[in-house]
Design a protein around this motif. Structure first.
Motif, PDB file in Angstrom:
ATOM      1  N   GLN A  82       0.868  -1.154   0.021  1.00  0.00           N
ATOM      2  CA  GLN A  82       0.046   0.176  -0.098  1.00  0.00           C
ATOM      3  C   GLN A  82       0.830   1.220  -0.073  1.00  0.00           C
ATOM      4  O   GLN A  82       0.592   2.288  -0.876  1.00  0.00           O
ATOM      5  N   PRO A  83       1.906   1.305   0.919  1.00  0.00           N
ATOM      6  CA  PRO A  83       2.738   2.606   0.715  1.00  0.00           C
ATOM      7  C   PRO A  83       3.477   2.878  -0.516  1.00  0.00           C
ATOM      8  O   PRO A  83       3.491   3.788  -1.064  1.00  0.00           O
ATOM      9  N   LEU A  84       3.782   1.773  -1.279  1.00  0.00           N
ATOM     10  CA  LEU A  84       4.364   1.739  -2.397  1.00  0.00           C
ATOM     11  C   LEU A  84       3.454   2.339  -3.694  1.00  0.00           C
ATOM     12  O   LEU A  84       3.658   3.187  -4.414  1.00  0.00           O
ATOM     13  N   VAL A  85       2.279   1.971  -3.528  1.00  0.00           N
ATOM     14  CA  VAL A  85       1.084   2.402  -4.494  1.00  0.00           C
ATOM     15  C   VAL A  85       0.805   3.626  -4.217  1.00  0.00           C
ATOM     16  O   VAL A  85       0.825   4.408  -5.161  1.00  0.00           O
TER      17      VAL A  85
ATOM     18  N   LEU B 183      -6.122 -13.543  -5.272  1.00  0.00           N
ATOM     19  CA  LEU B 183      -6.713 -12.600  -6.285  1.00  0.00           C
ATOM     20  C   LEU B 183      -5.934 -11.304  -6.339  1.00  0.00           C
ATOM     21  O   LEU B 183      -4.788 -11.212  -5.622  1.00  0.00           O
ATOM     22  N   PRO B 184      -5.842 -10.730  -7.526  1.00  0.00           N
ATOM     23  CA  PRO B 184      -4.933  -9.633  -7.736  1.00  0.00           C
ATOM     24  C   PRO B 184      -5.078  -8.340  -6.650  1.00  0.00           C
ATOM     25  O   PRO B 184      -5.977  -8.153  -6.130  1.00  0.00           O
ATOM     26  N   ASP B 185      -3.726  -8.031  -6.367  1.00  0.00           N
ATOM     27  CA  ASP B 185      -3.511  -7.028  -5.281  1.00  0.00           C
ATOM     28  C   ASP B 185      -2.726  -5.884  -5.819  1.00  0.00           C
ATOM     29  O   ASP B 185      -2.695  -5.771  -7.036  1.00  0.00           O
ATOM     30  N   ALA B 186      -2.034  -5.143  -5.008  1.00  0.00           N
ATOM     31  CA  ALA B 186      -1.341  -3.896  -5.373  1.00  0.00           C
ATOM     32  C   ALA B 186      -2.212  -3.079  -6.321  1.00  0.00           C
ATOM     33  O   ALA B 186      -1.734  -2.681  -7.232  1.00  0.00           O
ATOM     34  N   ALA B 187      -3.408  -2.984  -5.902  1.00  0.00           N
ATOM     35  CA  ALA B 187      -4.388  -2.085  -6.622  1.00  0.00           C
ATOM     36  C   ALA B 187      -4.880  -2.627  -8.059  1.00  0.00           C
ATOM     37  O   ALA B 187      -5.474  -2.186  -8.773  1.00  0.00           O
TER      38      ALA B 187
ATOM     39  N   ILE C 100       1.978  -2.800 -10.131  1.00  0.00           N
ATOM     40  CA  ILE C 100       2.549  -1.534  -9.944  1.00  0.00           C
ATOM     41  C   ILE C 100       2.748  -0.625 -11.011  1.00  0.00           C
ATOM     42  O   ILE C 100       2.931   0.575 -11.263  1.00  0.00           O
ATOM     43  N   ALA C 101       3.007  -1.423 -12.184  1.00  0.00           N
ATOM     44  CA  ALA C 101       3.161  -0.629 -13.544  1.00  0.00           C
ATOM     45  C   ALA C 101       1.724  -0.010 -13.821  1.00  0.00           C
ATOM     46  O   ALA C 101       1.938   1.227 -14.261  1.00  0.00           O
TER      47      ALA C 101
END
Length: 258
Positions: A85-88, A138-142, A113-114
């Protein structure tokens, strides 16, 4: 700060952050996530555009599964909350445009991330892969946020359920990314795009980011109000005054980024 898993080079108002674990296809471990977050935050204060790219054959192969701690009972919620979350947020909230220069495969969290970046430029030989369901996730990192908003519900659902590779050309055609570029032209293209943004009206670019991203959840009146406030801020910038003067004088504007 000295980084171990990434490199950061800043020149000509452009910060290039390179994921640098080529032997692991730039898989994301805890250290890399922390270093990326730090680098994006710092670069946003020192440069007028940020580029994320990868070393070697891949952009990023996603989570380093060997770095998941207790694989029988991993605390994935904590990892997402405290590290992803902090990275996104660092990417999304950066005051300057962030380009993902996808030089090769982008899988799992690496793909998302991309996609969290403002502009994605990919080489035609690259692909995007929502690999999560292959291992029961499931897909994460937004990913569940960015995908439906870029390609629509049906394509996003299929990408998540079937976990099939999406070529850069298809990603371009679907509207998932800004452009897919022939491999031989890739580096020249993303550098030219970065140079354009680095010399542009940085205040306006920041307000464009803010407004476009807010439109995903604002109603019409909220968006109209946001546009008014943002345009008011842009109108007070030195770059606006220079842009108008350059237009009147029929010359190229020389933006200072303030």
């Amino acid at each position: 700060m000295t980084y171990q898993t990434i490199t950061l080079d800043i020149a000509d108002d452009t910060a290039v952050i390179c994921l640098n674990r080529p032997d692991k296809y730039n898989a994301l471990n805890g250290l890399m996530r922390a270093e990326l977050t730090d680098a994006v935050r710092n670069a946003g204060r020192e440069a007028r555009v940020i580029v994320l790219t990868g070393s070697g054959a891949a952009f990023c192969s996603g989570q380093d599964l060997s770095d998941s701690g207790d694989i029988a009972n991993p605390d994935l919620e904590r990892t997402l909350r405290d590290e992803y979350q902090p990275l996104v947020r660092a990417i999304v909230d950066s005051p300057v445009p962030v380009i993902a220069a996808v030089n090769g495969p982008a899988a799992g969290a690496g793909a998302n991330i991309a996609l969290a970046c403002d502009v994605v430029i990919a080489t035609e030989s690259a692909y995007f892969l929502q690999a999560f369901s292959r291992i029961g996730l499931l897909p994460d990192a937004a990913g569940t946020y960015t995908l439906p908003r870029s390609v629509g519900g049906p394509k996003a659902m299929g990408a998540a359920l079937f976990a099939e590779k999406i070529s850069a050309k298809d990603a371009d055609a679907w509207g998932m990314i800004w452009e897919a570029v022939p491999d031989a032209e890739f580096e020249t293209r993303w550098k030219a795009r970065a140079a354009y943004l680095a010399k542009g009206p940085t205040v306006a670019f920041g307000k464009i980011k803010e407004a476009v991203r807010a439109s995903w959840h604002n109603d019409l009146q909220q968006q109209l109000d946001l546009e008014g406030k943002a345009q008011g801020a842009c109108g007070q910038s030195r770059d606006f005054k220079e842009g108008v003067l350059a237009f009147v004088e029929k010359r190229a504007a020389k933006f200072e980024g303030r």
